[in-house]
Structures are given as C-alpha cells and as structure tokens.
Design a protein around this motif. Structure first.
Motif, PDB file in Angstrom:
ATOM      1  N   UNK A 214       0.842  -1.202   0.000  1.00  0.00           N
ATOM      2  CA  UNK A 214       0.000   0.000   0.000  1.00  0.00           C
ATOM      3  C   UNK A 214       0.873   1.247   0.000  1.00  0.00           C
ATOM      4  N   UNK A 215       0.322   2.305  -0.566  1.00  0.00           N
ATOM      5  CA  UNK A 215       1.115   3.500  -0.786  1.00  0.00           C
ATOM      6  C   UNK A 215       0.796   4.637   0.164  1.00  0.00           C
ATOM      7  N   UNK A 216       0.918   5.812  -0.384  1.00  0.00           N
ATOM      8  CA  UNK A 216       0.866   7.047   0.392  1.00  0.00           C
ATOM      9  C   UNK A 216      -0.566   7.281   0.902  1.00  0.00           C
ATOM     10  N   UNK A 217      -0.670   7.496   2.218  1.00  0.00           N
ATOM     11  CA  UNK A 217      -1.976   7.794   2.806  1.00  0.00           C
ATOM     12  C   UNK A 217      -2.796   6.575   3.160  1.00  0.00           C
ATOM     13  N   UNK A 218      -2.238   5.394   2.964  1.00  0.00           N
ATOM     14  CA  UNK A 218      -2.969   4.172   3.316  1.00  0.00           C
ATOM     15  C   UNK A 218      -2.372   3.561   4.572  1.00  0.00           C
ATOM     16  N   UNK A 219      -3.201   2.892   5.381  1.00  0.00           N
ATOM     17  CA  UNK A 219      -2.670   2.290   6.612  1.00  0.00           C
ATOM     18  C   UNK A 219      -2.028   0.934   6.349  1.00  0.00           C
ATOM     19  N   UNK A 220      -1.046   0.584   7.170  1.00  0.00           N
ATOM     20  CA  UNK A 220      -0.514  -0.774   7.170  1.00  0.00           C
ATOM     21  C   UNK A 220      -1.570  -1.690   7.778  1.00  0.00           C
ATOM     22  N   UNK A 221      -1.879  -2.791   7.092  1.00  0.00           N
ATOM     23  CA  UNK A 221      -2.846  -3.760   7.646  1.00  0.00           C
ATOM     24  C   UNK A 221      -2.174  -5.128   7.649  1.00  0.00           C
ATOM     25  N   UNK A 222      -2.499  -5.979   6.674  1.00  0.00           N
ATOM     26  CA  UNK A 222      -1.791  -7.261   6.574  1.00  0.00           C
ATOM     27  C   UNK A 222      -0.530  -7.133   5.715  1.00  0.00           C
ATOM     28  N   UNK A 223      -0.294  -5.929   5.212  1.00  0.00           N
ATOM     29  CA  UNK A 223       0.913  -5.614   4.438  1.00  0.00           C
ATOM     30  C   UNK A 223       1.392  -4.225   4.846  1.00  0.00           C
ATOM     31  N   UNK A 224       2.638  -3.920   4.509  1.00  0.00           N
ATOM     32  CA  UNK A 224       3.158  -2.588   4.812  1.00  0.00           C
ATOM     33  C   UNK A 224       2.584  -1.544   3.858  1.00  0.00           C
ATOM     34  N   UNK A 225       2.385  -0.351   4.382  1.00  0.00           N
ATOM     35  CA  UNK A 225       2.074   0.825   3.572  1.00  0.00           C
ATOM     36  C   UNK A 225       3.238   1.808   3.721  1.00  0.00           C
TER      37      UNK A 225
END
Ligand SMILES: [Zn+2]
Ligand SMILES: [Zn+2]
Ligand SMILES: [Zn+2]
Length: 283
Positions: A214-225
């Motif tokens: 995930x990129x800019x402005x997105x939260x880390x969930x099951x993957x890094x942002x």
C-alpha cells in the motif's frame, strides 16, 4: 550475488485487470516499469524466492533461464506466490527432460499447504513421500524460524512474517561469502523478536527487499504501507544495512501508489528504491 526481480506486484498484478482508477489507468497507458507481475525473486539463477504464477512469463520477457534453479524458498502458500502447476509439470507424465533436482523449502505449515494445493490438482501423491519426490525430482526442506540452515554456498535464516501466520509465513535472510540479502514480503510491521535476532547476529545487508503493498496515505494492515515502510527502511539503514546497501520496495498494489517514476522520486527522498520487473541488482 546476482539478483533479478521476476515480479514486483501484489496478488492482483498491476495494473489491476478490471480497475479504471487513475493509478491503473496511467500504468496501463505508460507501460514499461508500471506493468508488474506477481512477486518473485531469483538469485544467481539458482535460488528462487517463491514459485509464483508469473515466473514463466517473466523468464520469457527478460530472457532469464529457470532451468538452473536448485532451491526454491517459499515465503508462504498464497496463490500469488505459488502455482502448483509448475511443480506438477515436473512429473514424468509431462515428459520434462534433464531436470535440475529441486530443493523446495518453507515452514512446515507452508510445505503442508503446498502439498494440499498440489494434491487438489493431481493424483501424483504427497510431496512428503519418497515415491512422489522421486517422480518430481525434488526434496522438501523444512525451515524453522530463527534456525539457520546451509544449502550449498548459502546460509539461510527464516524469520516469521507478520502475515499468513496460520501458514507460518517466512521472510528470508540469505548470505553467502560475499553478500547478504533480506527478502521481506509478504508482511505487515516486522515483529520485535525478529529485530532482536537481527541485532544479536549483527546482520548487515547489501540488499533489503520489503513489502510495499500500500502507498501514500494508506494504513498498514496485513501488508506494509508507505509510512510504516519508511520507518522500516530507516531502521534497516540505521542498524542492518552495509554502507553501500540498498533498500527496494516490492509487492506493490494500486492503493496510494503512484506511476513508477513519480513513486521512485518520492522514495528517493526517504532513502529507498522502487523495484520493477526485470530489474537486476548485483551485490
Ligand atoms: Zn502476496
Ligand atoms: Zn486501480
Ligand atoms: Zn500473502
């Protein structure tokens, strides 16, 4: 070590086939480094990290031979990282000739799931039986977290990923006499026990490859942002990167991601790079 990225996308590939968001539309229009296959990495043309569904088309596109692969280390059994058909094609019924014997490594739970996936697609028997291993010309190698193993010239340590914990997904540290690679996808924030172990071993890498789904402005969930990726990049740079070491982002999706050149420009402000399919890095 000669590193080649065979794929750098998350599970739906990139651009997403049916998506008309701005990121996917621009990626489709510009092509090139914006077109990403499902993540996989090849080391010295003999160690594969993840037998992903797109490694064959990548090998054709970038003229990278797969016939010399002796070791495949599976991070986990998610479909974007494992295509059972590629293993099944080793069976004598397919008529493959002069195959290089393969060591298939992963956590016990990942290996068990690979076995389930393979047996769903064929009647060649369990990966854990000598008959099937002989037919497929492979052996399985169980990798326990934090327990180093040596395969040929490579010293390998599996670290628990913060992802697919039901399969005991692993991140991999691979070193030989000359160079050190950390392959860190798929994962959310790396757990403290892993950082402690890296510190205890005084690990310093030439190349760190990390999940950047995930990129800019997105939260880390099951993957890094992006935000958490930058914190990880700084932590690696501070404690676990050689002076000439580099950090690359992989496993990119479309949420918060920019066109490749723009994303690379953004990343360079924070001291890391964006990988792309076909990229070769010598360390
Ligand atoms: Zn994945
Ligand atoms: Zn999109
Ligand atoms: Zn996954």
């Amino acid at each position: 070590m000669q590193i080649q990225f065979l794929g750098t996308s998350a599970s739906p590939a990139m651009p997403l086939p049916f998506c008309q968001c701005e990121v996917c539309t621009v990626a489709r229009h510009r092509g090139g480094k914006n077109l990403r296959r499902r993540s996989s990495l090849l080391l010295n043309q003999e160690v594969l990290l993840d037998l992903g569904p797109d490694i064959v088309t990548a090998s054709y596109a970038y003229n990278i031979p797969l016939t010399g692969i002796t070791v495949c280390l599976q991070t986990h059994p998610h479909e974007d990282h494992f295509d059972p058909e590629l293993i099944i094609s080793r069976h004598p019924e397919y008529g493959s000739q002069q195959m290089t014997p393969l060591l298939l490594g992963g956590s016990q739970k990942t290996l068990s799931m690979l076995d389930v996936l393979i047996q769903r697609r064929c009647a060649y028997g369990s990966l854990f039986t000598p008959q099937t291993q002989q037919a497929l010309q492979l052996e399985v190698v169980k990798i326990s977290p934090y327990s180093p193993i040596t395969l040929g010239p490579y010293h390998i340590i599996g670290y628990p990923a913060n992802h697919a914990t039901e399969h005991d997904a692993l991140l991999y540290s691979i070193t030989d006499n000359n160079a050190a690679l950390f392959y860190g996808t798929d994962t959310a924030a790396i757990v403290e026990d892993v950082w402690h172990d890296l510190k205890a071993r005084n690990m310093r890498y030439d190349l760190v490859v990390l999940d950047h789904t995930y990129g800019i402005g997105y939260p880390t969930s099951d993957h890094l942002a992006t935000d958490e990726f930058i914190r990880h990049a700084h932590r690696f740079a501070q404690d676990h990167l050689k002076d000439t070491g580099r950090i690359y982002a992989t496993h990119l999706s479309h949420e918060g991601i920019r066109e490749h050149t723009a994303l690379q420009e953004y990343a360079s402000h924070y001291g890391y790079h964006i990988a792309y399919d076909g990229l070769q890095v010598t360390i």
